[in-house]
Write an enzyme that holds these catalytic residues in place. Structure first.
Site, PDB file in Angstrom:
ATOM      1  N   LYS A   1       7.636   2.457   4.705  1.00  0.00           N
ATOM      2  CA  LYS A   1       6.814   3.802   4.700  1.00  0.00           C
ATOM      3  C   LYS A   1       7.048   5.389   5.197  1.00  0.00           C
ATOM      4  O   LYS A   1       7.709   5.065   6.225  1.00  0.00           O
ATOM      5  CB  LYS A   1       5.126   3.834   4.754  1.00  0.00           C
ATOM      6  CG  LYS A   1       5.178   2.766   3.832  1.00  0.00           C
ATOM      7  CD  LYS A   1       4.966   2.864   2.299  1.00  0.00           C
ATOM      8  CE  LYS A   1       4.761   1.648   1.452  1.00  0.00           C
ATOM      9  NZ  LYS A   1       3.281   0.763   1.322  1.00  0.00           N
TER      10      LYS A   1
HETATM   11  C1  LIG Z   1       2.607   0.276   0.755  1.00  0.00           C
HETATM   12  C2  LIG Z   1       1.476   0.899  -0.548  1.00  0.00           C
HETATM   13  C3  LIG Z   1       0.001   0.084  -0.555  1.00  0.00           C
HETATM   14  C4  LIG Z   1       0.318  -1.081   0.702  1.00  0.00           C
HETATM   15  O1  LIG Z   1       0.127  -1.399   1.629  1.00  0.00           O
HETATM   16  P1  LIG Z   1       0.888  -2.843   3.009  1.00  0.00           P
HETATM   17  O2  LIG Z   1       0.559  -1.897   3.980  1.00  0.00           O
HETATM   18  O3  LIG Z   1       2.447  -3.104   1.886  1.00  0.00           O
HETATM   19  O4  LIG Z   1      -0.636  -3.365   2.437  1.00  0.00           O
HETATM   20  C5  LIG Z   1      -1.109   0.669  -1.329  1.00  0.00           C
HETATM   21  N1  LIG Z   1      -0.543   1.476  -1.396  1.00  0.00           N
HETATM   22  C6  LIG Z   1       0.159   2.277  -2.108  1.00  0.00           C
HETATM   23  C7  LIG Z   1       0.644   3.294  -2.772  1.00  0.00           C
HETATM   24  C8  LIG Z   1       1.578   1.771  -1.606  1.00  0.00           C
HETATM   25  O5  LIG Z   1       3.192   2.411  -1.487  1.00  0.00           O
END
Ligand SMILES: *Cc1c(COP(=O)(O)O)cnc(C)c1O
Length: 394
Positions: free
Chosen positions: A195
């Site tokens: 991310k």
């Molecule tokens: C990564 C992601 C999540 C969840 O995040 P985590 O930190 O992996 O729990 C939720 N929604 C979207 C669109 C994502 O890309």
């Protein structure tokens, strides 16, 4: 713009080009080690500093740090008072966690379709899906592009329900100068390594609503209204659990990494946008390969660079292109199988093909290409070269 200098990135990517990758600097490492030898490893002052720094950077009043993006979405659902049998509108084109957060509260996700050119939730479809049981609307900034929040905010406020942004892709993005984090009532971020910034695992909800923030701070700590540090400072052992919460806390170690990473967010967003632009220029010359459309006036954060493969024009399909890239040491990926097509949803909610035809058709054509701050122009050109070569007749 060139990628950040290698001295800041002690562990450069080796082997195949990944579709996404974190960047850890010496300053990041020092920040984490400093906290490791401090008094507070969790529920300490570094968590608060991370919350304040991120909230301030995006222009929100409150930040509530949690252990991952999924927990952030769950906390947001609770703050929106989603209860059993309540409906929550979610786009079909997203990671399963967006809809799972509704199920954790006993609610029912109502899947709506997306725009074929952006794969963002279609506000008209949202308006059509509202009922007296609708408790919240979730917008997902797919690939890092802010949704049409102006339209969505007016639909949500007309219906008297909160608008939640799943901004797990879009930290660093904005719409006409308004940053992601200020566009919805509650905004959820993820700090997973692929991310925009990372804390290993981590997440945060930002909001301007102090009541919701207080509730989420209890929610992430078993529903207890004071934390260990507050009790220590007040010299008391007494506490009360006032709602059913979870242990969704983020540690101070992780928060230190987040604080340090935030300093580079703007430079990273710029680099991601430059990479996307390089891809876009190259694919203008490649028949059958189309990037998603950018909405006018948005600053896209480009967590993902998504292309759509037109099998008629390109000559081979998405799966074949994925295999070609793999052979060339390039990891492409597919985001996402529409949530309503996962076996669990089919079995539990009776969903299936035909419910969101735009998302379903897109799923057959989309491919996410490598994009991360340390990626070089030469890396981008290599991906483009193999996509040109993958074409039938090339
Ligand atoms: C990564 C992601 C999540 C969840 O995040 P985590 O930190 O992996 O729990 C939720 N929604 C979207 C669109 C994502 O890309």
């Amino acid at each position: 713009m060139s990628p950040p200098s290698p001295e800041t990135a002690p562990a450069a990517a080796k082997g195949p080009l990944p579709y996404g990758r974190q960047e850890i600097s010496k300053a990041d490492i020092t920040a984490v080690v400093d906290v490791l030898t401090s008094d507070w490893l969790t529920t300490g002052p570094t968590v608060v500093r991370f919350e304040q720094k991120l909230a301030q950077q995006v222009g929100a009043r409150e930040g509530v740090a949690v252990c991952n993006g999924t927990a952030a979405l769950h906390a947001a659902m609770d703050a929106a008072r989603v209860r059993p049998a309540d409906e929550v509108v979610v786009p079909a084109m997203t990671f399963a966690a967006t809809a799972n957060a509704v199920l954790y509260q006993g609610g029912r996700p109502v899947f709506v379709d997306v725009d074929p050119d952006t794969l963002l939730i279609d506000p008209e479809a949202v308006a059509r899906s509202l009922t007296s049981r609708t408790k919240a609307i979730v917008a997902v900034d797919y690939a890092g592009q802010p949704c049409d929040y102006e339209a969505l905010r007016s639909i949500a406020s007309d219906h008297g329900v909160p608008l939640i942004a799943d901004a797990c892709h879009s930290l660093g993005g904005s719409d006409r100068g308004r940053k992601v984090g200020t566009l919805a009532d509650l905004t959820a971020f993820s700090f997973h390594p692929v991310k925009p910034i990372t804390t290993g695992e981590g997440g945060m909800v930002v909001t301007d609503d102090a009541v919701m923030a207080t509730r989420m701070r209890a929610f992430r700590n078993h529903g207890i209204t004071s934390d260990h540090r507050q009790r220590t400072e007040n010299g008391t052992f007494r506490y009360a659990m006032e709602l059913l919460g979870y242990n969704y806390r983020l540690t101070d170690l992780q928060s230190a990494l987040g604080i340090s990473q935030l300093d580079r967010l703007d430079a990273w967003t710029e680099r991601r946008r430059a990479i996307a632009e390089r891809y876009r220029e190259a694919f203008a010359q490649v028949k059958g390969i189309k990037m998603l459309t950018e909405r006018p006036d948005v600053q896209h954060a480009y967590h993902l660079v998504v292309i759509q493969v037109d099998v008629e024009e390109y000559g081979v399909d998405r799966d074949a292109l994925h295999a070609t890239l793999r052979q060339a040491g390039i990891s492409a990926n597919v985001h996402y199988l529409p949530v309503h097509l996962h076996p669990y949803y089919r079995e539990q909610l009776g969903t299936g093909p035909g419910l969101c035809p735009v998302a379903e058709a897109a799923y057959e054509r989309i491919l996410s290409l490598p994009v991360y701050p340390a990626m070089t122009d030469a890396d981008v050109d290599r991906v483009v070269l193999h996509i040109r070569k993958g074409m039938r007749g090339a």
